[in-house]
Enzyme design. Structure first.
Site, PDB file in Angstrom:
ATOM      1  N   ASP A  16     -38.907   9.778  25.412  1.00 48.51           N
ATOM      2  CA  ASP A  16     -37.996   8.762  24.869  1.00 48.51           C
ATOM      3  C   ASP A  16     -36.899   9.435  24.055  1.00 48.51           C
ATOM      4  OD1 ASP A  16     -36.857   6.412  23.802  1.00 48.51           O
ATOM      5  OD2 ASP A  16     -38.786   5.433  23.600  1.00 48.51           O
ATOM      6  N   CYS A 240     -32.944   4.107  24.402  1.00 48.18           N
ATOM      7  CA  CYS A 240     -33.020   3.851  25.836  1.00 48.18           C
ATOM      8  C   CYS A 240     -31.595   3.759  26.355  1.00 48.18           C
ATOM      9  CB  CYS A 240     -33.774   2.552  26.112  1.00 48.18           C
ATOM     10  SG  CYS A 240     -33.776   2.111  27.855  1.00 48.18           S
ATOM     11  N   ASN A 249     -36.659   6.200  18.060  1.00 51.16           N
ATOM     12  CA  ASN A 249     -37.976   5.687  17.687  1.00 51.16           C
ATOM     13  C   ASN A 249     -38.207   5.968  16.219  1.00 51.16           C
ATOM     14  OD1 ASN A 249     -38.327   6.702  20.673  1.00 51.16           O
ATOM     15  ND2 ASN A 249     -39.875   5.151  20.294  1.00 51.16           N
TER      16      ASN A 249
HETATM   17  P1  HMG Z   1     -32.651   1.813  42.421  1.00 56.35           P
HETATM   18  O1  HMG Z   1     -31.291   2.416  42.456  1.00 56.35           O
HETATM   19  O2  HMG Z   1     -32.765   0.332  42.621  1.00 56.35           O
HETATM   20  O3  HMG Z   1     -33.680   2.535  43.397  1.00 56.35           O
HETATM   21  O4  HMG Z   1     -33.321   2.202  41.025  1.00 56.35           O
HETATM   22  P2  HMG Z   1     -33.691   2.819  44.917  1.00 56.35           P
HETATM   23  O5  HMG Z   1     -35.097   2.653  45.377  1.00 56.35           O
HETATM   24  O6  HMG Z   1     -32.591   2.030  45.629  1.00 56.35           O
HETATM   25  O7  HMG Z   1     -33.323   4.376  44.967  1.00 56.35           O
HETATM   26  C1  HMG Z   1     -32.062   4.865  44.592  1.00 56.35           C
HETATM   27  C2  HMG Z   1     -32.119   6.387  44.637  1.00 56.35           C
HETATM   28  O8  HMG Z   1     -33.027   6.871  43.633  1.00 56.35           O
HETATM   29  C3  HMG Z   1     -32.650   6.904  45.951  1.00 56.35           C
HETATM   30  O9  HMG Z   1     -32.063   8.175  46.143  1.00 56.35           O
HETATM   31  C4  HMG Z   1     -34.125   7.087  45.668  1.00 56.35           C
HETATM   32  O10 HMG Z   1     -34.728   8.027  46.511  1.00 56.35           O
HETATM   33  C5  HMG Z   1     -34.109   7.571  44.248  1.00 56.35           C
HETATM   34  P3  HMG Z   1     -30.887   8.385  47.233  1.00 56.35           P
HETATM   35  O11 HMG Z   1     -31.455   7.916  48.539  1.00 56.35           O
HETATM   36  O12 HMG Z   1     -29.758   7.525  46.734  1.00 56.35           O
HETATM   37  O13 HMG Z   1     -30.605   9.863  47.127  1.00 56.35           O
HETATM   38  N1  HMG Z   1     -35.336   7.252  43.522  1.00 56.35           N
HETATM   39  C6  HMG Z   1     -36.043   8.147  42.824  1.00 56.35           C
HETATM   40  N2  HMG Z   1     -35.859   9.457  42.618  1.00 56.35           N
HETATM   41  C7  HMG Z   1     -36.776  10.072  41.836  1.00 56.35           C
HETATM   42  N3  HMG Z   1     -37.841   9.457  41.272  1.00 56.35           N
HETATM   43  C8  HMG Z   1     -38.044   8.144  41.471  1.00 56.35           C
HETATM   44  C9  HMG Z   1     -37.117   7.450  42.268  1.00 56.35           C
HETATM   45  N4  HMG Z   1     -37.023   6.151  42.651  1.00 56.35           N
HETATM   46  C10 HMG Z   1     -35.935   6.058  43.421  1.00 56.35           C
HETATM   47  N5  HMG Z   1     -39.077   7.531  40.896  1.00 56.35           N
HETATM   48  C11 HMG Z   1     -35.269   2.749  39.741  1.00 56.35           C
HETATM   49  C12 HMG Z   1     -34.618   1.749  40.682  1.00 56.35           C
HETATM   50  C13 HMG Z   1     -36.478   2.062  39.161  1.00 56.35           C
HETATM   51  C14 HMG Z   1     -35.657   3.980  40.525  1.00 56.35           C
HETATM   52  C15 HMG Z   1     -34.234   3.119  38.644  1.00 56.35           C
HETATM   53  O14 HMG Z   1     -33.756   1.944  38.074  1.00 56.35           O
HETATM   54  C16 HMG Z   1     -34.818   3.982  37.543  1.00 56.35           C
HETATM   55  O15 HMG Z   1     -35.156   5.140  37.768  1.00 56.35           O
HETATM   56  N6  HMG Z   1     -34.927   3.435  36.329  1.00 56.35           N
HETATM   57  C17 HMG Z   1     -35.515   4.133  35.196  1.00 56.35           C
HETATM   58  C18 HMG Z   1     -34.722   3.873  33.960  1.00 56.35           C
HETATM   59  C19 HMG Z   1     -35.350   4.617  32.807  1.00 56.35           C
HETATM   60  O16 HMG Z   1     -35.956   5.652  32.966  1.00 56.35           O
HETATM   61  N7  HMG Z   1     -35.159   4.060  31.592  1.00 56.35           N
HETATM   62  C20 HMG Z   1     -35.682   4.672  30.405  1.00 56.35           C
HETATM   63  C21 HMG Z   1     -37.176   4.640  30.320  1.00 56.35           C
HETATM   64  S1  HMG Z   1     -37.820   3.071  29.807  1.00 56.35           S
HETATM   65  C22 HMG Z   1     -37.693   3.117  28.076  1.00 56.35           C
HETATM   66  O17 HMG Z   1     -37.123   4.013  27.520  1.00 56.35           O
HETATM   67  C23 HMG Z   1     -38.377   2.043  27.308  1.00 56.35           C
HETATM   68  C24 HMG Z   1     -39.679   2.517  26.623  1.00 56.35           C
HETATM   69  O18 HMG Z   1     -39.426   3.595  25.742  1.00 56.35           O
HETATM   70  C25 HMG Z   1     -40.270   1.372  25.825  1.00 56.35           C
HETATM   71  C26 HMG Z   1     -39.203   0.700  24.960  1.00 56.35           C
HETATM   72  O19 HMG Z   1     -38.733   1.282  23.983  1.00 56.35           O
HETATM   73  O20 HMG Z   1     -38.842  -0.412  25.366  1.00 56.35           O
HETATM   74  C27 HMG Z   1     -40.702   2.965  27.658  1.00 56.35           C
HETATM   75 MG    MG Z   2     -38.582   3.386  23.719  1.00 54.61          MG
END
Ligand code: HMG
Ligand code: MG
Length: 303
Positions: A16, A240, A249
């Protein structure tokens, strides 16, 4: 009111914290930070995220981080996975625990993971099924439980619905997250009390960002409800990228200082923890956000 005698601190700084850094942090630095945190006694260290590198380039070196960690017996290194692709990559990298992360509001779910709450839960169900079949542990995080940057007020019932779904799919622990740090102790208590009607408090965790300076008060409110697992980030790093305005955090040093004062056992050494915070702040070139770390460092200097 009886507070828990022991608390599990889940260090989320390497994930994070560093996911929000504007300039790339070297893989070797991430690994060194994890080593220093485990040497300080942290039992759980969120190591990285197997998310799309197009969405969060800061976590693109996830497999290298996992390969570089000298794993300490008894320490867990959970990693975030948003979908099956992430799980497969995490498995290939040797992860033994994964974290699925949903949201309590539709807009945040779309902004963070490009899908609705229901679509996200369907992906997590697939991830959980496979992860559990591979004997991994799965944790479930729920974002924006105490307020949403896009939808504002969040009702506890919205959190309960997602928590029950994560529970049904086999998450061993469910994290109530205040992503943008807007919550106050009353709201924290009401939300935990609502979720506890369905899920025992031993399986709940709190994850508080400190944007409004409420995080320690919220942790205390959750402790008073019996919650005994909290996420925090060394030096208060974090945020985030899809929650505009969210700061870091709550600092692990500040949480530990409070828990030590309450006589609650964590197994974490505050001096080593502060040194880990000084290390990462030195690399990032900025001061710590931890008030306890600042005060204790000044006191040590004056002595
Ligand atoms: P999307 O664009 O809808 O996904 O994203 P897609 O399935 O259409 O794929 C797009 C591209 O990403 C493709 O590549 C996939 O292969 C690739 P391309 O064909 O264009 O070359 N791809 C991946 N590559 C690596 N690893 C993967 C993966 N999945 C797809 N797992 C998706 C949807 C969910 C993937 C995207 O929105 C995403 O990665 N989101 C993550 C955002 C994130 O990490 N946010 C921060 C963490 S959450 C947080 O901080 C909150 C927390 O701390 C708690 C709080 O405080 O609230 C936990
Ligand atoms: Mg967080």
């Amino acid at each position: 009111m009886t507070l828990p005698r022991k608390v599990k601190l889940v260090e989320v700084g390497p994930r994070d914290g560093l996911q929000n850094e504007p300039t790339p942090v070297a893989t070797a630095v991430k690994i060194e930070l994890i080593h220093r945190l485990q040497d300080a006694g942290l039992p759980v260290i969120e190591a990285t995220a197997f998310v799309s590198p197009k969405w969060v380039p800061q976590m693109a070196d996830n497999a290298q981080v996992m390969a570089g960690i000298r794993r300490k017996p008894g320490v867990s290194y959970p990693v975030l996975v948003p979908n099956r692709k992430g799980l497969d990559a995490a498995l290939a990298a040797g992860a033994q625990e994964v974290v699925v992360f949903g949201a309590a509001t539709e807009t945040f779910s779309q902004k963070n993971t490009n899908c609705s709450i229901a679509e996200g839960l369907a992906r997590f169900a697939e991830v959980c099924k496979e992860a559990l079949a591979q004997r991994l542990k799965v944790r479930g995080d729920i974002s924006v439980c105490l307020g949403c940057p896009y939808e504002g007020e969040v009702k506890p019932e919205a959190v309960v619905r997602v928590a029950r779904a994560l529970d049904d799919m086999g998450c061993y622990e469910i994290t109530i997250a205040d992503t943008i740090g807007v919550g106050t102790p009353g709201k924290t208590r009401a939300t935990f009390e609502a979720v506890m009607k369905s899920i025992p408090m031993e399986r709940l965790a709190g994850h508080f960002h400190d944007t409004y300076g409420q995080a320690l008060a919220n942790i205390y409110a959750a402790l008073a409800c019996g919650v005994a697992t909290f996420d925090s980030s060394v030096a208060g790093l974090g945020g985030c990228p899809y929650a505009k305005g969210a700061t870091g955090n709550v600092a692990t040093e500040d949480v530990l200082y409070m828990l030590n004062g309450l006589g609650i056992d964590t197994g974490v050494d505050i001096a080593k923890l502060i040194a880990a915070g000084e290390y990462i702040c030195g690399v990032l070139g900025r001061p710590t956000h931890s008030k306890a770390a600042r005060a204790l460092a000044a006191k040590a200097k004056a002595a």
